[in-house]
Design an enzyme around this catalytic site. Structure first.
Site, PDB file in Angstrom:
ATOM      1  N   ASP A  60     -11.565   0.960  -1.086  1.00  0.00           N
ATOM      2  CA  ASP A  60     -12.694   1.277  -2.329  1.00  0.00           C
ATOM      3  C   ASP A  60     -14.025   1.712  -1.525  1.00  0.00           C
ATOM      4  O   ASP A  60     -14.794   1.089  -0.968  1.00  0.00           O
ATOM      5  CB  ASP A  60     -12.855  -0.048  -3.135  1.00  0.00           C
ATOM      6  CG  ASP A  60     -13.767   0.522  -4.373  1.00  0.00           C
ATOM      7  OD1 ASP A  60     -13.870   1.775  -4.708  1.00  0.00           O
ATOM      8  OD2 ASP A  60     -14.475  -0.263  -4.897  1.00  0.00           O
TER       9      ASP A  60
ATOM     10  N   ASP B  80     -16.836   8.402  -6.858  1.00  0.00           N
ATOM     11  CA  ASP B  80     -16.207   6.857  -7.094  1.00  0.00           C
ATOM     12  C   ASP B  80     -14.820   7.055  -6.951  1.00  0.00           C
ATOM     13  O   ASP B  80     -14.167   7.510  -7.821  1.00  0.00           O
ATOM     14  CB  ASP B  80     -16.816   6.303  -8.491  1.00  0.00           C
ATOM     15  CG  ASP B  80     -15.984   4.844  -8.387  1.00  0.00           C
ATOM     16  OD1 ASP B  80     -15.720   4.194  -7.566  1.00  0.00           O
ATOM     17  OD2 ASP B  80     -16.656   4.079  -9.244  1.00  0.00           O
TER      18      ASP B  80
END
Length: 468
Positions: free
Chosen positions: A349, A143
């Site tokens: 992201d 992540d």
């Protein structure tokens, strides 16, 4: 609100008293609560339901390398672990929306402390890491919107189901708990102290009420080609939420001080990159993630844009100046004025599937797309996306879209702008946000995306990632 332990007698007392489960569900992560005073140390964990981006699975072996040497690992999208179906598409899209609700919510407060943890809900890629001595392999969610790496550990007081064995810190000679008095502990938001042992506890919270609580420690993590000693990690003993059985925790690849990227330091010279294979293409080829020398993005077609330093440091902020649909350019500044086009108005992201644009810009883009696509409009059979067309067989010709970042025009292809949500439905892979934008992983597929944290740039190079 969570409070620090006063006189816990056991680990379970410590963790539960730190943030009781029944209290947590009702007050611990109210990310839409009124803004505290700027000096407040309140931590907002901004993330919900596994955010977007294919999950990455990486296999690592213990091999020492010189500083800056490069290595490459495989990335595996989490949905590739189950048969292809429309349900996978729906799940990925819904996770995308859940994550965005946390990241772009206008009520989220970004505390000024550089150690603030703003953590999104789980990404889409699983990374297979080796942990401890002797090394134990496990899968965790990779992540770029998180910093602290944590995994489930024994004793597991209350844990979510995972397929791989739960890590036992007692079996590792390199595992060491962090003391309460250390800077590592005191600088971490949502930390507390086990007054019995004098060791540090952490709490990570997510917008969908998932959470992890346990011991803050240091441990050796091994990636393919590099062994990293004394990495700050969380060893979770009370973990619940929608993490999925394929993962045992999260690998933090953000820009903050606790992230794995930051802790790898000179061994990768601040460089990493990835090349994402379109996960709905049916191509079984794995995606790639590169570190150090292997992560350099160069050659014909490369464009680069500055990373803007903002708080929290977890995120990688870029500046989006506008979008062009076909021949129609839509500038952010003309729609919102100078405040909306300020530097760092977009987060890139890897954990978000869709690209989220400020709502007014999004609807202007949708209007432009509608005027140039001659197909029949239909409702999304998944009930998630706003603009869908009736389309069977080969993907029809749609207008080219270019994302204009500061100093970098990124020319997107159909695979980056439209996504199939059913046998006969083709939907626009963008969605409206209420605040700053998120540049999601669909828009990044078939690009070599490189981060150079020394030069403070993100670079894009059109690439067939199935051949990278």
């Amino acid at each position: 609100m969570c409070i620090k332990c006063q006189s816990p007698k056991t680990l379970r007392d410590n963790l539960i008293h730190l943030c009781p489960l029944n209290e947590f569900c009702h007050s611990s992560i109210y990310i839409q609560t009124p803004a505290p005073h700027k000096s407040s140390k309140t931590t907002i964990m901004a993330r919900t339901n596994m955010v977007f981006l294919p999950c990455i699975a990486l296999l690592f072996t213990v091999i020492s390398v010189s500083d800056g040497a490069g290595f490459t690992v495989d990335l595996i999208h989490r949905d590739s672990l189950r048969p292809h179906s429309d349900v996978k598409v729906q799940d990925a899209l819904q996770r995308s929306f859940n994550r965005a609700k946390s990241l772009v919510n206008n009520d989220i407060i970004f505390p000024q402390s550089t150690s603030t943890e703003i953590v999104s809900d789980r990404g889409e890629y699983l990374m297979k890491i080796s942990l401890g001595t002797p090394a134990v392999e496990t899968l965790a969610i990779a992540d770029t919107g998180s910093d602290l790496t944590w995994i489930q550990c024994k004793p597991c007081i209350s844990c979510f189901k995972q397929n791989s064995p739960i890590f036992d810190p007692k079996g590792s000679s390199t595992y060491k708990q962090v003391s309460c008095s250390s800077t590592t502990c005191t600088s971490l938001q949502r930390s507390s102290c086990n007054s019995t042992t004098g060791t540090c506890l952490y709490t990570m919270m997510y917008g969908d009420r998932s959470y992890s609580k346990g011991d803050l420690a240091t441990e050796k993590i091994t990636l393919k080609g590099v062994s990293i000693p004394n990495v700050i990690i969380g060893c979770g003993h009370v973990d619940q939420g929608t993490f999925g059985a394929g993962a045992s925790g999260i690998v933090g690849l953000g820009g903050g001080r606790e992230s794995l990227i930051t802790q790898m330091g000179s061994s990768i010279e601040g460089k990493f990159s990835y090349c994402l294979v379109p996960f709905l293409s049916g191509n079984a080829k794995s995606s790639k993630m590169n570190f150090g020398e292997n992560a350099v993005v160069s050659g014909a077609g490369v464009v680069s844009t500055p990373i803007v330093e903002k708080t929290p440091k977890t995120f990688y902020y870029l500046t989006l100046e506008g979008l062009t649909v076909g021949k129609q350019r839509l500038d952010v500044s003309s729609l919102y004025g100078s405040s909306a086009s300020e530097e760092g108005n977009m987060i890139i992201d890897s954990g978000t599937t869709l690209t989220f644009l400020p709502s007014d810009l999004y609807y202007q883009v949708v209007t432009a797309v509608k005027s140039q696509v001659k197909l029949k409009q239909i409702s999304d059979p998944q009930g998630v996306l706003n603009l869908c067309y009736l389309s069977t067989g080969e993907v029809p010709q749609v207008p080219a879209i270019t994302a204009h970042f500061k100093g970098a025009d990124v020319k997107l292809k159909t695979v980056n702008t439209f996504i199939r949500t059913g046998d006969n439905s083709l939907c626009f892979a963008f969605a409206p946000a209420t605040s700053f934008g998120i540049y999601g992983n669909v828009a990044q597929m078939n690009f070599l995306v490189g981060y150079d944290l020394k030069k403070k740039t993100v670079s894009f190079k059109p690439t067939d990632c199935s051949k990278a």
